[in-house]
Design a protein around this motif. Structure first.
Motif, PDB file in Angstrom:
ATOM      1  N   ALA A   1      40.772  38.589  28.566  1.00 18.83           N
ATOM      2  CA  ALA A   1      41.144  39.006  29.917  1.00 18.83           C
ATOM      3  C   ALA A   1      39.897  39.121  30.780  1.00 18.83           C
ATOM      4  O   ALA A   1      38.821  39.462  30.292  1.00 18.83           O
ATOM      5  CB  ALA A   1      41.870  40.337  29.875  1.00 18.83           C
ATOM      6  N   VAL A   2      40.023  38.803  32.075  1.00 17.67           N
ATOM      7  CA  VAL A   2      38.892  38.898  32.990  1.00 17.67           C
ATOM      8  C   VAL A   2      38.699  40.366  33.363  1.00 17.67           C
ATOM      9  O   VAL A   2      39.623  40.993  33.869  1.00 17.67           O
ATOM     10  CB  VAL A   2      39.154  38.055  34.246  1.00 17.67           C
ATOM     11  N   PRO A   3      37.518  40.951  33.105  1.00 18.29           N
ATOM     12  CA  PRO A   3      37.325  42.356  33.454  1.00 18.29           C
ATOM     13  C   PRO A   3      37.353  42.545  34.965  1.00 18.29           C
ATOM     14  O   PRO A   3      36.877  41.699  35.718  1.00 18.29           O
ATOM     15  CB  PRO A   3      35.944  42.683  32.884  1.00 18.29           C
TER      16      PRO A   3
ATOM     17  N   LEU B   1      30.742  45.314  30.104  1.00 24.82           N
ATOM     18  CA  LEU B   1      32.032  44.622  30.199  1.00 24.82           C
ATOM     19  C   LEU B   1      31.888  43.160  30.611  1.00 24.82           C
ATOM     20  O   LEU B   1      32.832  42.396  30.526  1.00 24.82           O
ATOM     21  CB  LEU B   1      32.934  45.340  31.217  1.00 24.82           C
ATOM     22  N   GLY B   2      30.718  42.808  31.056  1.00 20.10           N
ATOM     23  CA  GLY B   2      30.539  41.451  31.537  1.00 20.10           C
ATOM     24  C   GLY B   2      31.248  41.234  32.861  1.00 20.10           C
ATOM     25  O   GLY B   2      31.742  40.151  33.154  1.00 20.10           O
ATOM     26  N   TYR B   3      31.317  42.304  33.694  1.00 20.61           N
ATOM     27  CA  TYR B   3      31.992  42.172  34.984  1.00 20.61           C
ATOM     28  C   TYR B   3      31.086  41.521  36.014  1.00 20.61           C
ATOM     29  O   TYR B   3      29.913  41.844  36.135  1.00 20.61           O
ATOM     30  CB  TYR B   3      32.431  43.551  35.503  1.00 20.61           C
ATOM     31  N   VAL B   4      31.646  40.591  36.753  1.00 17.94           N
ATOM     32  CA  VAL B   4      30.914  39.907  37.820  1.00 17.94           C
ATOM     33  C   VAL B   4      31.757  40.005  39.075  1.00 17.94           C
ATOM     34  O   VAL B   4      32.952  39.729  39.024  1.00 17.94           O
ATOM     35  CB  VAL B   4      30.699  38.421  37.460  1.00 17.94           C
ATOM     36  N   PRO B   5      31.168  40.418  40.225  1.00 18.29           N
ATOM     37  CA  PRO B   5      31.965  40.471  41.454  1.00 18.29           C
ATOM     38  C   PRO B   5      32.508  39.083  41.789  1.00 18.29           C
ATOM     39  O   PRO B   5      31.906  38.068  41.433  1.00 18.29           O
ATOM     40  CB  PRO B   5      30.968  40.924  42.523  1.00 18.29           C
ATOM     41  N   HIS B   6      33.613  39.049  42.445  1.00 22.68           N
ATOM     42  CA  HIS B   6      34.265  37.800  42.814  1.00 22.68           C
ATOM     43  C   HIS B   6      33.778  37.422  44.213  1.00 22.68           C
ATOM     44  O   HIS B   6      34.064  38.116  45.178  1.00 22.68           O
ATOM     45  CB  HIS B   6      35.767  38.036  42.819  1.00 22.68           C
ATOM     46  N   ALA B   7      33.013  36.328  44.297  1.00 17.36           N
ATOM     47  CA  ALA B   7      32.432  35.939  45.588  1.00 17.36           C
ATOM     48  C   ALA B   7      33.522  35.729  46.625  1.00 17.36           C
ATOM     49  O   ALA B   7      33.365  36.071  47.789  1.00 17.36           O
ATOM     50  CB  ALA B   7      31.609  34.667  45.436  1.00 17.36           C
ATOM     51  N   ALA B   8      34.647  35.150  46.190  1.00 16.46           N
ATOM     52  CA  ALA B   8      35.734  34.867  47.126  1.00 16.46           C
ATOM     53  C   ALA B   8      36.273  36.170  47.713  1.00 16.46           C
ATOM     54  O   ALA B   8      36.429  36.300  48.925  1.00 16.46           O
ATOM     55  CB  ALA B   8      36.847  34.110  46.402  1.00 16.46           C
ATOM     56  N   ALA B   9      36.545  37.156  46.828  1.00 18.40           N
ATOM     57  CA  ALA B   9      37.077  38.429  47.292  1.00 18.40           C
ATOM     58  C   ALA B   9      36.072  39.098  48.229  1.00 18.40           C
ATOM     59  O   ALA B   9      36.418  39.630  49.276  1.00 18.40           O
ATOM     60  CB  ALA B   9      37.365  39.329  46.097  1.00 18.40           C
ATOM     61  N   ARG B  10      34.800  39.025  47.852  1.00 20.04           N
ATOM     62  CA  ARG B  10      33.778  39.660  48.652  1.00 20.04           C
ATOM     63  C   ARG B  10      33.690  39.020  50.036  1.00 20.04           C
ATOM     64  O   ARG B  10      33.562  39.694  51.038  1.00 20.04           O
ATOM     65  CB  ARG B  10      32.432  39.566  47.927  1.00 20.04           C
ATOM     66  N   SER B  11      33.770  37.680  50.054  1.00 18.73           N
ATOM     67  CA  SER B  11      33.640  36.996  51.344  1.00 18.73           C
ATOM     68  C   SER B  11      34.861  37.261  52.214  1.00 18.73           C
ATOM     69  O   SER B  11      34.766  37.309  53.432  1.00 18.73           O
ATOM     70  CB  SER B  11      33.422  35.491  51.150  1.00 18.73           C
ATOM     71  N   LEU B  12      36.022  37.478  51.591  1.00 20.19           N
ATOM     72  CA  LEU B  12      37.210  37.815  52.386  1.00 20.19           C
ATOM     73  C   LEU B  12      37.030  39.181  53.030  1.00 20.19           C
ATOM     74  O   LEU B  12      37.396  39.385  54.177  1.00 20.19           O
ATOM     75  CB  LEU B  12      38.462  37.819  51.500  1.00 20.19           C
TER      76      LEU B  12
ATOM     77  N   ALA C   1      38.771  30.534  49.274  1.00 26.64           N
ATOM     78  CA  ALA C   1      38.607  31.799  48.579  1.00 26.64           C
ATOM     79  C   ALA C   1      39.951  32.520  48.473  1.00 26.64           C
ATOM     80  O   ALA C   1      40.339  32.978  47.406  1.00 26.64           O
ATOM     81  CB  ALA C   1      37.603  32.667  49.322  1.00 26.64           C
TER      82      ALA C   1
ATOM     83  N   GLU D   1      30.377  34.233  39.956  1.00 27.10           N
ATOM     84  CA  GLU D   1      30.932  34.748  41.210  1.00 27.10           C
ATOM     85  C   GLU D   1      31.787  33.712  41.938  1.00 27.10           C
ATOM     86  O   GLU D   1      32.658  34.066  42.712  1.00 27.10           O
ATOM     87  CB  GLU D   1      29.804  35.221  42.143  1.00 27.10           C
TER      88      GLU D   1
ATOM     89  N   ARG E   1      33.775  31.761  40.447  1.00 32.39           N
ATOM     90  CA  ARG E   1      34.968  31.590  39.610  1.00 32.39           C
ATOM     91  C   ARG E   1      35.292  30.114  39.323  1.00 32.39           C
ATOM     92  O   ARG E   1      36.433  29.663  39.547  1.00 32.39           O
ATOM     93  CB  ARG E   1      36.182  32.252  40.261  1.00 32.39           C
TER      94      ARG E   1
ATOM     95  N   ARG F   1      34.576  34.848  30.635  1.00 26.13           N
ATOM     96  CA  ARG F   1      35.354  36.015  31.045  1.00 26.13           C
ATOM     97  C   ARG F   1      35.736  35.942  32.516  1.00 26.13           C
ATOM     98  O   ARG F   1      36.725  36.522  32.939  1.00 26.13           O
ATOM     99  CB  ARG F   1      34.568  37.300  30.772  1.00 26.13           C
TER     100      ARG F   1
END
Lengths: 346, 346
Positions: free
Chosen positions: A22-24, A67-78, B74, B136, B138, B158
């Protein structure tokens, strides 16, 4: 300034290992760090408006790492309404060392200014369709969109691009233009050959597709300088070179300006193999000033091209992004410096 | 199947020109076309689950075109849960014609399969930090992440990458490995020189940074084949080449294997300028089989490298994306075909 409630406990209550595969999410990070999701977002996006203690900050980073969590660039840019993406189109034609060095330097300079350089091909897309595809990535700046018209530029601008910089012979409406006029390359080569008494010049034009964008204006430049031109179509292989060499002799041409140093080397070899003396019988010039020209005998005369430095261009991008209105009607600027390099072959 | 209510009216009631400079939204398109936002989304995302009449479809496309509306990649990827982005890292080192052709072909093949190829640099980032930056975006697939370890691969996986394909000498845990073992290049060159009676081989290693990734394994390959090796560090300029040429003579070396054809050309010229006969006094070999090797006199002996075809690799990507579990424990596969090209210089 917002005060963030501390929710830290020494032992996280909830299980923090996510389901394998699962994606953290930032919720998982919040749970493991014992903070709110908002705190995770403030820390990982380096929001300066919110003060968060160093231990909390560290805890969030450690949880994200575990957890290996990485921010989502798409979500951030939105959320932010714009990205830090600078789009540099991948050239359709094989790129030479000149452009490759320029691109590398540009990439470094932009990354130091905290931009993300993304190269994006336009395979199978014409200029304005390419603009629509690129606009989907919502770049904050687009560099050097080849063959794109005012419509394409408008699409990019409307999708949020604050800087669109074209590299080409003509300015395009709505874009900041750095002019690269390849006729100038032809004029410099022709001036040198004319000064040596050659009024009739064979001009090597590659048969390879995509290169006419540069080859045609170079030919026009030779003509503009007052020389009589004889276009010579040459594929980048030895068999074709032997045929063009024979053609040069049949036509009695005393001078040849080749598309670039690589085509010059190819034709020079074919001429020499046919017993032609260079520059005695035929003067040969190239363009681009590659290392290989210095290693030929006779040493290749050529035209050196200098693009603007990557650093300079990165600073222009940054200025246009920060103050988009200031250059609403930008002056086109000549960006290609062209110099004669006279050696032995012409 | 969902039935979409028709809301068409011949004259749109609301003003449809957006504020100058504002980014048009799907709501603007819906207003102009006289349909719901859901319909706009179904039409522009080509959703096949919903039947929409051809006139409505056309109206939406016309409205989107008139307003210059472009879907936000995005936002779309957030809804879909994944992108169609295939990330191809931009090489740190200047890329040669071999890799450039491969990349071009790959890009075409992937775009025909409806993927978007994005090149993304890792300037200033080490392997695993680069993985986080890439994650980031994805991407649904990542190709050839140089110098990335198992941790980096795990981060990419992940974040939703269904296919991670490494190109390198060793397999990396969690990735599909295409092995490119450059020792093989050294072994093929050494075998040829040994067969001509050269037991002691000078090996040209570029001083330019970043190239040791390939140069060191090539040197090791020469050694593994049973030759005595003398490493020769060479910068890509004429002055350095003259010094290395002098060194070759002082050391009494009868054979040199250069990093690639360009370095071979550089050193060969310096040796010839110093009166050394090739291959009589010193045998010289290159690698990569570039056109320029054929144009040298004597013609350059070299080692030809073939990467997998772009079409083949694109098909592998597509298979892994569609059936990610099938290759959970993939067999590493040798991807670099290496062939001797014996001409005149050795």
């Amino acid at each position: 300034m917002v005060q963030i409630p501390k929710q830290h406990s020494a032992q996280p209550a909830a299980p923090h290992k996510s389901v394998p595969g699962a994606v953290p999410t930032s919720a998982d990070v919040a749970r493991l760090a014992g903070v709110s999701r908002a705190t995770v977002s403030y820390v990982l996006n380096n929001t300066s408006a919110v003060r968060i203690s160093e231990p909390t900050r560290r805890r969030v980073h450690e949880a994200a790492k575990e957890l290996g969590y990485v921010p989502h660039a798409a979500a951030r840019s939105l959320r932010a309404g714009h990205t830090r993406i600078v789009l540099v189109p991948t050239p359709d034609v094989p790129i030479g060392p000149l452009y490759s060095t320029f691109l590398n330097e540009l990439q470094w300079a932009l990354s130091r200014l905290d931009y993300t350089v993304v190269q994006y091909g336009r395979v199978g897309l014409s200029g304005d369709a390419a603009a629509r595809a690129w606009a989907e990535l919502r770049p904050v700046a687009v560099l050097g969109p080849v063959g794109m018209g005012a419509d394409g530029i408008a699409v990019l601008r409307r999708s949020g691009a604050r800087a669109v910089i074209t590299l080409g012979p003509e300015p395009v409406e709505g874009a900041h233009a750095l002019l690269t006029d390849h006729r100038h390359v032809g004029r410099v080569a022709a001036a040198h050959l004319l000064s040596r008494g050659h009024r009739r010049i064979g001009v090597v034009m590659p048969k390879e597709p995509g290169l006419d964008t540069f080859a045609v204006p170079r030919l026009e430049g030779v003509r503009e300088e007052g020389a009589e031109t004889v276009p010579l179509r040459l594929a980048y292989d030895e068999q074709d070179a032997a045929q063009v060499a024979a053609q040069v002799s049949e036509l009695g041409l005393g001078a040849v300006f080749a598309y670039n140093d690589e085509y010059a080397m190819l034709l020079m070899r074919a001429l020499q193999d046919a017993g032609v003396d260079i520059p005695g019988d035929v003067a040969v010039m190239g363009a681009d000033d590659l290392m290989l020209g210095r290693l030929l005998r006779p040493r290749l005369s050529t035209v050196r091209l200098d693009l603007p430095s990557g650093q300079e261009l990165a600073e222009l991008v940054d200025r246009l992004v920060r103050e988009p209105d200031q250059d609403a009607e930008p002056e086109p600027r000549e960006a290609l410096a062209v110099t004669l390099v006279a050696r032995e072959s012409a």
